[in-house]
Design an enzyme around this catalytic site. Structure first.
Site, PDB file in Angstrom:
ATOM      1  N   GLU A  86     -12.106  49.006 -37.209  1.00  0.00           N
ATOM      2  CA  GLU A  86     -12.019  48.028 -35.788  1.00  0.00           C
ATOM      3  C   GLU A  86     -13.129  47.022 -35.279  1.00  0.00           C
ATOM      4  OE1 GLU A  86     -10.312  49.319 -32.681  1.00  0.00           O
ATOM      5  OE2 GLU A  86      -9.713  51.047 -33.590  1.00  0.00           O
ATOM      6  N   SER A 123      -8.980  41.743 -31.034  1.00  0.00           N
ATOM      7  CA  SER A 123      -7.642  41.718 -29.536  1.00  0.00           C
ATOM      8  C   SER A 123      -8.298  41.277 -28.754  1.00  0.00           C
ATOM      9  CB  SER A 123      -7.204  43.442 -30.044  1.00  0.00           C
ATOM     10  OG  SER A 123      -7.883  44.090 -29.737  1.00  0.00           O
ATOM     11  N   HIS A 160      -4.381  45.532 -27.514  1.00  0.00           N
ATOM     12  CA  HIS A 160      -4.798  46.465 -28.593  1.00  0.00           C
ATOM     13  C   HIS A 160      -4.711  46.816 -29.349  1.00  0.00           C
ATOM     14  CE1 HIS A 160      -8.576  48.063 -30.831  1.00  0.00           C
ATOM     15  NE2 HIS A 160      -7.962  49.093 -30.974  1.00  0.00           N
ATOM     16  N   HIS A 180      -4.750  45.915 -34.189  1.00  0.00           N
ATOM     17  CA  HIS A 180      -3.673  47.270 -35.031  1.00  0.00           C
ATOM     18  C   HIS A 180      -2.557  46.975 -36.104  1.00  0.00           C
ATOM     19  CE1 HIS A 180      -7.395  49.832 -35.145  1.00  0.00           C
ATOM     20  NE2 HIS A 180      -7.846  50.084 -33.520  1.00  0.00           N
TER      21      HIS A 180
END
Length: 305
Positions: free
Chosen positions: A208, A227, A162, A167
Site C-alpha cells: 500500500e 493513486s 485507488h 492496485h
C-alpha cells in the site's frame, strides 16, 4: 496498527431494500443528496451480486467518467516521475482506459493474461480475512464508486480509482502480484487476530505505502501512494526507514493523513527477499516472535492484560 473498518464508509440495506452509505463528517460528498443516492445505488449492485454471476455492470455517468479522466491525466506525469520502473512497466502492459471508467470485468480481461488475477465487486468494507483470503486465490475485491466530483484528486476512502489505478497496475507486475498473493495465502495459515493484523500492517507498509530505491532515487511502488495525487508530492520528504518486519508490523499510523514514516526497500530483490519471504512463511508463532521483538526493542508497548 490496522483497524478493520477504518478505510470504508459503512453500508446499510434497509427493510424497504434501499441501500445507504454512511459517509464520514469530513467526506466531500457528505451533504450531497444526489451523491449519497448514487453511492447507495452502486453499493446495492454489489450487495445483490452473487459469486459465480457476471460482475455488476455500472452505467457510469458522464460526470463520473470525467472524474476518471481528470485523475488519470493528472496522475500520469507523476507516475513517470515518481513510480518505480516495475510499476511503470506493468502499467504500460495493462493499458487501462484513461477516457472512461472501466468495468471490473474489463480490468479482469486485461489482467488475467498478464498475471492471472481477477476483480470482483465489493460494496465497501470486506472483512479482513475474507479480503486477504481472496488475495490468496488471486482475486481482488474492488469498490465501483468514484470519489466526489468537487475534489477529484482527493478521497478519504478507497474508490475504484485507488483499487484499479493503484492496485490494478501493481497487480499487472508478476513480481508484485506474487507478493500480494503470498500475503493472501499467509492469512489462511494464521489463526490469531494479532497475527492477521501483523500481516495486514506489513502489507500496508509495503504494497500500500511502499517505496524503494532505484538508480539512487526513492521511487514509489505502493498503491496508496501511486493513486494519490498529493501523496506523490509528499512521500520523498517523509522519514524513510529500512525494511524492518518488527517495526512494520507494529507501527501505529493514521490512515487519514499522509504517512509520515515509510519503509524503503533497497531494491525489488530485497523487497521479495524480506517482505515476500515473510508472507510465504509467517505463521502465528513467527508473528508473535516479531511482535515480542518489537516490544523488546521499545518499538511498541507490551499488550496489557
Amino acid at each position: 496498527m490496522f483497524e478493520e473498518g477504518q478505510l470504508y464508509s459503512p453500508v446499510t440495506r434497509h427493510e424497504d431494500g434501499t441501500v445507504e452509505v454512511h459517509l464520514s463528517d469530513n467526506h466531500p460528498g457528505r451533504n450531497d443528496e444526489h451523491y449519497l443516492q448514487r453511492r447507495g445505488e452502486i453499493a446495492g449492485a454489489a450487495l445483490s451480486w452473487t459469486r459465480g454471476e457476471p460482475i455488476p455492470v455500472i452505467d457510469y455517468t458522464e460526470t463520473e467518467h470525467e472524474i476518471w479522466r481528470t485523475v488519470s491525466h493528472q496522475l500520469a506525469p507523476k507516475h513517470e516521475k515518481y513510480a518505480h520502473s516495475e510499476y511503470l512497466a506493468a502499467k504500460h502492459a495493462l493499458r487501462l482506459p484513461t477516457e472512461h471508467v472501466p468495468q471490473l470485468h474489463e480490468v479482469t480481461e486485461r489482467l488475467q493474461p498478464l498475471t492471472g488475477w481477477s476483480y470482483i465487486a465489493a460494496p465497501g468494507l470486506v472483512p479482513l480475512r475474507d479480503f486477504y483470503g481472496d488475495l490468496g486465490s488471486r482475486t481482488f475485491n474492488s469498490t465501483q464508486y468514484l470519489r466526489h466530483g468537487s475534489e477529484p484528486l482527493y478521497t478519504p476512502e478507497p474508490d475504484i480509482i485507488h483499487e484499479v489505478i493503484g492496485h490494478g497496475n501493481q497487480l499487472a507486475s508478476p513480481r508484485f502480484a506474487r507478493i500480494t498473493e503470498a500475503a493472501g495465502k499467509a492469512s489462511l495459515r494464521v489463526e490469531t487476530d494479532d497475527a492477521m493484523k501483523f500481516i495486514a500492517d506489513v502489507f500496508w507498509f509495503s504494497m500500500e505505502f511502499g517505496v524503494m530505491r532505484e538508480h539512487g532515487e526513492v521511487k514509489a511502488y505502493g498503491a496508496g501512494i501511486l493513486s494519490s495525487y498529493g501523496e506523490m508530492d509528499e512521500f520523498a520528504h517523509m522519514e524513510l526507514r529500512a525494511l524492518d518486519l518488527a517495526d512494520m508490523g507494529t507501527l501505529n499510523y493514521d490512515i487519514t493523513q499522509y504517512q509520515p514514516v515509510l519503509f524503503c526497500a533497497a531494491s525489488l530483490d530485497q523487497l521479495e527477499d524480506v517482505v515476500g519471504s515473510f508472507f510465504e512463511t509467517v505463521d502465528d508463532d513467527s508473528a508473535a516472535k516479531l511482535r515480542a521483538e518489537a516490544v523488546d526493542r521499545g518499538l511498541v508497548e507490551a499488550a496489557s492484560d
